[in-house]
Design an enzyme around this catalytic site. Structure first.
Site, PDB file in Angstrom:
ATOM      1  CG  HIS A   1       0.471   6.200  -0.841  1.00  0.00           C
ATOM      2  ND1 HIS A   1      -0.598   6.715  -1.532  1.00  0.00           N
ATOM      3  CD2 HIS A   1      -0.051   5.599   0.265  1.00  0.00           C
ATOM      4  CE1 HIS A   1      -1.720   6.434  -0.889  1.00  0.00           C
ATOM      5  NE2 HIS A   1      -1.413   5.748   0.193  1.00  0.00           N
TER       6      HIS A   1
ATOM      7  CG  HIS B   1      -1.798   1.199   1.324  1.00  0.00           C
ATOM      8  ND1 HIS B   1      -3.087   1.224   0.837  1.00  0.00           N
ATOM      9  CD2 HIS B   1      -1.579   2.438   1.847  1.00  0.00           C
ATOM     10  CE1 HIS B   1      -3.622   2.416   1.045  1.00  0.00           C
ATOM     11  NE2 HIS B   1      -2.726   3.172   1.670  1.00  0.00           N
ATOM     12  CD  GLU B   2       1.683   3.582   3.640  1.00  0.00           C
ATOM     13  OE1 GLU B   2       1.957   4.654   3.066  1.00  0.00           O
ATOM     14  OE2 GLU B   2       0.617   3.422   4.265  1.00  0.00           O
TER      15      GLU B   2
END
Length: 375
Positions: free
Chosen positions: A43, A39-40
């Site tokens: 980003h 998820h990170e």
């Protein structure tokens, strides 16, 4: 002698329980770590691609227990592994940015770039789910429920036609049937018109004719639904077929979309009270499920990992400040107004979002404890 045997048995049971707990913790930590990391990473990669400076890439919150620096970015693992974050230059509302850093500032990027950076986190979770499903379908095969009958309701059309538990439907009309979903779809589509079924019982095949009738059944969420039925229940028999990469890829995409929509439906029905909020689970429930599925086998564990990834993606898209969906909501308002909300309004919204998230986390943790001690 007997006492020594009983003591040995109790010791073995205690050791077995300890091993189960360790297995559960390891399975949960791996699942959490993979989901949060990817998820990170979504980003992070899109921010780098957009030319935004990234100061910190952290798995977990709170005190940092492991740190490595590469260039301007500090990579770390923090004490509380229930999440993570990517800190970018100029990310916080009202943050002052030096003139030389404006070109690398998140806040000074265009609306499209900021939207892409924020959406990349949930997007990575959906891509992970697709990738996991694809791997499972290619390695282990594509599972499906067979059209084997497990029970027949007395007085139903199926009972009147002489169907019995153990029969398998192989043909409806002129269409070959393999799965229970295909059979159910044909029954619904008949709308009460005559149905000709080809049935296998033991080593012989025969045909029956019947008509479906209107009746109530339960949806996956436990709600009553009126549909066309013939009065049979699935035996629950599961078989696996080897699919080609194209079939497996398409199914991986459709399964991800279906489960995403189902997750949204569950959340909406929880809010309006049509699904019991006691079903809401937190980290303890996830850890328990991870341990159970890991013990059942790698395929089951991977399916759970994909489902958790979908849940994480959907939850992060909720329009709650502090979540990615909250930031996307701010960007939508900015696009409509032609200018962003002022810093004070965003800070107030973030504070309200934090209160909502804390309430949900505490309630989910309470549900976990109630399930553990209630059972």
């Amino acid at each position: 002698m007997g006492q020594r045997v009983r003591r040995g048995a109790r010791s073995a049971q205690r050791i077995g329980k300890v091993i189960d707990v360790v297995y559960m913790i390891v399975a949960a930590v791996v699942a959490f770590g993979v989901l949060v990391f990817l998820h990170e990473l979504g980003h992070f990669l899109v921010a780098k691609k957009a030319g935004v400076g990234v100061l910190t890439f952290s798995i977990g919150f709170g005190p940092k227990v492991w740190i490595r620096r590469r260039g301007e970015t500090e990579y770390c693992v923090s004490a509380f592994p229930l999440g993570g974050y990517v800190k970018m230059v100029g990310e916080d509302p009202g943050e002052e940015v030096d003139s030389e850093d404006r070109d690398r500032s998140f806040a000074h990027r265009g609306l499209a770039a900021r939207t892409a950076i924020v959406a990349a986190g949930p997007g990575a979770n959906f891509l992970l789910a697709m990738a996991v499903f694809l791997c499972v379908f290619l390695i282990f095969g594509i599972p499906y429920r067979t059209a084997e009958i497990g029970g027949v309701k007395p007085g139903s059309p199926a009972a009147g036609a002489g169907l019995e538990a153990g029969d398998r439907v192989v043909v409806v009309g002129d269409r070959a049937i393999r799965s229970w979903d295909e059979l159910a779809g044909e029954v619904r589509a008949s709308q009460g018109r005559p149905l000709d079924l080809g049935v296998v019982r033991g080593d012989r095949e025969f045909a029956v004719a019947l008509r479906a009738v209107r009746g109530e059944t339960q949806t996956l969420l436990g709600e009553s639904e009126e549909t066309w039925l013939i009065g049979i229940q699935s035996a629950g028999t599961v078989e696996v077929e080897r699919g080609n990469p194209l079939t497996a890829g398409w199914l991986a995409v459709t399964r991800t979309v279906e489960l995403s929509l189902l997750t949204v439906e569950v959340l909406v029905k929880m809010v309006v009270g049509r699904v019991d909020t006691a079903n809401l689970g937190g980290p303890l429930m996830i850890a328990q499920l991870a341990g159970q599925q890991a013990q059942r086998g790698l395929a089951d564990y991977l399916f759970l990992l994909a489902l958790l990834s979908i849940n994480l993606g959907v939850l992060n898209l909720l329009p709650i400040p502090m979540l990615d969906g909250g930031h996307l909501l701010f960007f939508l308002i900015e696009a409509v107004r032609g200018k962003p909300l002022d810093v004070r309004q965003r800070e107030r919204a973030q504070q309200m979002g934090l209160v909502v998230l804390l309430f949900v986390m505490v309630y989910a943790f309470y549900n976990d404890l109630a399930r553990i001690f209630g059972s």
